[in-house]
Each structure stands twice: as structure tokens, then as C-alpha cells.
Design a protein around this motif. Structure first.
Motif, short mmCIF file in Angstrom:
data_model
loop_
_atom_site.label_atom_id
_atom_site.label_comp_id
_atom_site.label_asym_id
_atom_site.label_seq_id
_atom_site.Cartn_x
_atom_site.Cartn_y
_atom_site.Cartn_z
N THR A 150 -8.53 4.52 -11.29
CA THR A 150 -9.78 5.27 -11.23
C THR A 150 -9.42 6.62 -10.65
N GLY A 162 -12.01 -0.77 -4.40
CA GLY A 162 -11.32 -0.98 -3.14
C GLY A 162 -10.39 -2.16 -3.18
N THR A 217 -8.56 -0.17 1.69
CA THR A 217 -8.52 1.16 1.12
C THR A 217 -9.55 1.23 -0.01
N ALA A 218 -10.17 2.38 -0.15
CA ALA A 218 -11.25 2.49 -1.14
C ALA A 218 -11.37 3.91 -1.68
N PHE A 219 -11.91 3.98 -2.88
CA PHE A 219 -12.15 5.24 -3.60
C PHE A 219 -13.63 5.20 -3.96
N TYR A 228 0.86 -1.20 0.00
CA TYR A 228 0.00 0.00 0.00
C TYR A 228 0.89 1.24 0.00
N VAL A 273 -1.65 -1.33 -4.07
CA VAL A 273 -2.46 -0.18 -4.45
C VAL A 273 -1.66 1.09 -4.16
N THR A 275 -2.41 5.23 -3.93
CA THR A 275 -3.35 6.35 -4.04
C THR A 275 -2.54 7.63 -4.20
N ARG A 295 -4.35 0.46 -9.27
CA ARG A 295 -4.11 -0.97 -8.97
C ARG A 295 -2.85 -1.43 -9.69
N PHE A 321 -6.80 6.25 -7.64
CA PHE A 321 -6.60 4.96 -6.99
C PHE A 321 -6.04 4.04 -8.07
#
Lengths: 361, 361
Positions: free
Chosen positions: A205, B206, B241-243, A152, A251, A253, A245, A243
Motif C-alpha cells: 500500500t 497494519g 506498525t501501521a500505514f 520489521y 513488513v 516500510t 507485506r 508499506f
């Protein structure tokens, strides 16, 4: 070294990045001579040539490329011209250091790399932040395996008030290709991927916003202020978030702004979380950096802090490195493949923002 | 108030959240009496009943629901039982305060709400963090229009070492439905959406990770430590983690961990960026909170700082509020629609993480 043996350099685009960074950085090297400067604005190249004692000045960059014995050019023009000028320079047999972002479209970036490969000339994109001392240290932490598997990552630069107004091309999509994401996001994307060993991005995204620029608010100190003249053009982003991948399951960000209601003067940071340790740098450019490393030893939380200098001479280090590459004593720290990957991700973030959904790369 | 006129309360699930928060919070109210407690673990309800002077103890929660005159139950059991127990209580004509997360699946959450609507009983999910003083203040800032249009939000709680080991159900997907995201991410998702006025979420992307839990590392202080017995089950996330894309064009990013190599003891924060101002809270639970507000006045950067107390009595405030709702003197701060929205987003993040792509909600 006699003038004849010096490496002859030309600079295309005589704006702030040329006069604040490239030209003085080249001139600080004993075996390099800046012999020509070009700028499309009438009189600008002549003015800069006079100020820096540069022999020749042109309004058409093609005249600069025809200067005899030119070994290196720096491309310091607005983003929209990077591809055309880089390709022309490479075709003329000249090594190119091109300012970021590489190009305003991924396809242009591909053509730049194809040309470099075919001509055998050097092409390096000016990812000057990689030369920061904290970033060099963080890369070494990762290489040394102190983080284990990095899963991350976060990278961001949120300026509170920092919309560049230089001649306004920065904020005119036709000339810039994009706003805060292309201008400063590119650095944080590149640093994060580089430190992590450039895992392949699979999908992004993102979203972009323009909440300050269209009204001429939050102007920064870079460049000329023409916003208040009523002639402003602002059709780019002043905040972007994404975000990303990666193929290895990680991931990343990314967040960046030219202007936003954030604290103090803004913030910039990079964070990496790995199985064996985490690390971060968070700094302002006029202070010391601290690289903080977090892990555990003997069942206790274990912290390290590394103090490094603020490193406001990154362009100097970068340009000395590029000259070493030209001389054959170093390999470019910023490779073709890495630059293409960054260009592809940036392109994907803008596409995703436009479509309002995740896009595969 | 005589014992007969007191509001009779039952507590289902006699774990830490019941004994540290719900039971003492009810017992602090003069017109409320905790009359029964149930826990599936043999002897546990009896032990807790003895400690808190509660008249009746059951191992089967259905026996508790049959207690005469019960007006309120708190559902404090493992997540997997929330839906079944909530629905049974509502059907028995009892108002329900259910601990977070609402349910382990969105469909269950829908059934809970449908039952509450049909029976006309109250159902509130324990979003206790909304009752924090800083969060109440931030909601008021937003309501007062001090942020203008909120377009970018961030919320996160990264624990350095905080995997709950309570009886291990927290880390067993069959009982918990999920890990750090359902346990603590739910709070930060809810707070962010609530402060922003619950814009409708459209899509989420996510990722979830489990890099500490499977090896029994980074155990927190909550609950019993059975990790080191060799019997640990860990099949949930320890970082997520998420968007999140919202209908009004805004974006919310969320990050949460039970364990990660981050600084100090971890961090938690909420940030809102709007056209007229930005604000943030960043705090540790044992210190004061500061709400910082950033805007501009007269062409200058303008900052405010609001100091509020640490608010470790949020459950007390929440439970007093719920009792007021039962008495008809207040409306639940946490509505059905809001709770369903949160459940839907959480469900979407897990689906997205599993599929490795963005999902529409």
C-alpha cells in the motif's frame, strides 16, 4: 593487454550518469575499452566522445549496437528507453548493464528478462548501492544469522532539496515513468530486500505526492536547470511512502523524497529488526558510514559499531564486477529474479497510490 | 478552601498510574480532595489509601461510586474495565477522566460516549502527552499555518526494553485488549492526529508482532516482574506498525514497540511534512525536547529550533485542566469525537494485522 584483446564497451545515453560514472569506471579498467557512445540529442555523443577519447559516436543507438565486436553495453538513457534498448542489445548478442530503474512498467521488465534468458546474454541492473561497504557488511550480518528472523524493516531516503532537472526527463512521466520512487526509492527497496534475503512481497500500500516539483521548488544539483525557463514538465512524485507485506510475515516500510521540509540536507537510512538483533545504517554520502548493531549479551544491552568508508566509488566497484561476470569469473550480484521482484513492487506502489488502497502483487 | 467545598474525587484502580500520577496530581490542587480509592485486589486500596491519606478504600468500585458528593472519578484500572466503570460512573452522575486506551473495543468506546452525551457528564480520555510542552508548541505551529498543507506524518515510539510487567495484566489480552499499540501507540496516534487537526482516517493497514514477550525478554521498569515466575501470560503485541490513509489525502505512519533491538534506550518522535514547512520532535523523556522546524526563506533552507522542558508533569497539567473543565472554566482538550476516532483506528490496525490486509474504517 593489446587493444584487440580488450573487452569492447558501448554506452547508450551520454548524460550525467554516463559521464560521471559509467565511462570513467570502464576506462579505469585495464582490459576494457569504451569504443562507442550514443545519445539521441544531436551533438551530445560527439561531445562526450571527444572529451573521453571514445572512437565512435552515434545519435541512433542501433548504429552503436552494430559496432563490430561489442561485448558490453551500458544503458544510461532515460528510463522509458531501457526496455527497448536492453532488448535490442541482448538480441544483438551483447551483454547489458542497465541503469535503474529497470523499466517503467513491470511487463517491460519481464520482456527484458525473457530476452536475456533466451539469448543467454548477461543482464544486470545497476543497483550500485549494493556495492556500498556498509550495505555489503549488513548483508553479511544477516547471512551470518546475527539478526535471527528479520520481521520489521525500514528504508528511506528523504532529500530536502534534490529534484533532478537534467534535461527535465527525470520529471516527465512519459520519459521517466515516475519520480522520486523510481529514481532513488528503487535503491532503498532493493537494498532492504537484498539484505533480508529477498523474501517474497505479497502486497503493498502506498501513496505518492508532488508538492514541490510543479512549482519548480527544491531543485537539486543533478543535471541542468530548465525549471526556471517556464518549460518545466513535472508530472511525477516528489515524495512516496509505502508499506510492504512480505510472505514470511515481515513488513518493510519505505519512504523517499526528492524534496521535503526535513532537517539538514535530508537523511537516508536502513533499519532491520530481528529476533536476535537489530541493525541500521544512517549516513550522508559525503561522510563515513556507521553500521550499528544492537543485541543483548548476558542480560545486558549490547551494541556494536562498524565504521566503513563513504564509498563514493560504488559504480567503479559495480562495473568491475560486471566485467568480471562477462569474463566468467563472477556471477551477477543482482539477479533476474531480484530485479523483477523490485520492479513488481515499484509497479504495485504506483498502482496502490493511484487506487488509494492496498494491492496484491 | 474548606474541606466541604473541595471537589471530591475518587480513583478506581490503585496501580502505578494512580499512585505515580493521578493521586499526587489531584492532591497537588488546593481545591480538590481525593476521598476514595478502589482496587479489586484485596488490600491494595487500603494500602494506597493509608499511604496517601485517603479516607475511604473499597475493593468493589461500585461502592466507591456510591460515596456521597463524588464529583470526579479517575479510571486507572486495567483496560478491559474502562468501559464498564466509565459508564457506571457517568450513570451515577460523576465526571470521568479515563486512562488510555479508552476501551478494548471500538463498540465499547461508542457506548461510553453515548452515555456521556446522555448524562451530560464530562468524559475525557487521558491523552497526557498532548500536554507536553513540545506537543503544545507543535500544535500551535500547525494552527498558525506554518506547515501549510500537512501531507505526510510519522509517529513512533520504539522502546528497546520496556515490556510492562505490572501484575501482568498489560500483557494479557483479556485484560489489556492489546499490547504496545494500545499502551503507548495510542499516544503517538493521538498526538499526530491532534496536531494535524484530526483529519478523518479512511483506511489502515497494519501488522503486529510478539517476538520478545512470549519468552519474558526485554522487561521494562514499569510494574511488578512476574515474568520470571513462570506464570507469565503474553498474548499481545510487542511491536506494531501501521500505514493510515486520511481523507484529505495525507498519510500517517505509526510504529511502536515495547521491545526491539534498537539503539540506546529506544527513540520516540513525531514528524510532519507540509507544503510550507516541516517539523519534528525527537526526544527521550529525561532530557529536553527540541522542536525543529524546517522551511525556506529567500531561496535558502531555513531552520528553527525551539527548546522546551522535558515536561515530566504532564499528568499534573492534564488533571488540573480536567478539574478546570469540571469547574466550567475550560472545555476538554480531548473531545469525544477525537477519542472515538483514535479508538476506531486502533481497532482497525488490529483487524488489519489479523486479516493481513488493509481495512476501511
Amino acid at each position: 593487454m593489446s587493444s584487440n584483446n580488450r573487452i569492447k564497451v558501448g554506452v547508450i545515453g551520454a548524460g550525467a550518469i554516463a559521464t560521471h560514472c559509467h565511462i570513467p569506471a570502464y576506462q579505469a579498467l585495464p582490459d576494457v575499452e569504451v569504443v562507442a557512445v550514443a545519445d539521441a540529442t544531436p551533438g551530445r555523443a560527439q561531445e562526450v566522445a571527444g572529451k573521453f577519447g571514445i572512437a565512435r559516436a552515434f545519435t541512433d543507438y542501433r548504429d552503436l549496437l552494430a559496432v563490430d565486436g561489442l561485448k558490453v553495453v551500458s544503458i544510461c538513457s532515460p528510463n522509458a528507453f531501457h526496455a527497448e534498448q536492453t532488448i535490442a542489445a541482448l538480441e544483438a548478442g551483447i551483454n547489458v548493464l542497465c541503469e535503474k530503474p529497470m523499466a517503467i512498467a513491470y511487463d517491460d521488465a519481464v520482456r527484458m528478462v525473457d530476452t536475456a534468458k533466451r539469448t543467454g546474454k548477461l543482464l544486470m541492473i545497476g543497483m550500485t548501492n549494493r556495492f556500498r561497504e556498509d550495505i555489503q557488511a549488513m548483508r553479511q550480518y544477516a547471512v551470518d544469522g546475527l539478526l535471527g528472523e528479520i520481521y520489521y524493516m525500514k528504508a528511506g531516503w528523504l532529500r530536502r532539496s534534490g529534484i533532478p532537472g537534467y534535461g527535465s526527463w527525470f520529471t516527465n512521466k512519459k520519459l521517466s515513468g515516475g519520480g522520486s520512487l523510481l529514481d532513488i526509492g528503487v535503491h532503498f527497496l532493493d537494498m532492504a530486500l537484498w539484505i533480508a534475503g529477498f523474501p517474497k512481497p505479497l502486497a503493498v500500500t502506498g501513496a505518492t505526492f508532488a508538492k514541490f516539483g510543479p512549482s519548480g521548488k527544491a531543485l537539486g544539483g543533478w543535471g541542468a536547470d530548465i525549471f526556471r525557463t517556464g518549460k518545466q514538465v513535472f508530472d511525477v512524485d516528489d515524495l512516496a511512502t509505502a508499506f510492504i507485506r512480505l510472505e514470511n510475515g515481515a513488513v518493510l516500510t519505505l519512504e523517499v523524497s526528492w524534496a521535503a521540509h526535513v532537517g539538514e540536507f535530508g537523511e537516508n537510512y536502513l533499519r532491520f529488526l530481528g529476533t536476535e538483533g537489530g541493525m541500521e545504517t544512517a549516513s550522508r554520502f559525503d561522510k563515513h558510514y556507521s553500521v550499528r548493531y544492537y543485541s543483548e549479551r548476558h542480560d545486558h544491552q549490547y551494541d556494536q559499531q562498524l565504521q566503513v568508508s563513504a564509498g563514493d566509488k560504488n559504480h567503479w566497484v559495480e562495473i568491475a564486477h560486471f566485467i568480471d561476470c562477462v569474463k566468467g569469473s563472477a556471477e551477477p550480484l543482482v539477479t533476474f529474479e531480484q530485479s523483477l521482484t523490485v520492479a513488481k513492487v515499484l509497479d504495485g506502489i504506483y498502482r496502490s497510490a493511484e487506487l488509494g488502497r492496498e494491492v496484491a502483487l
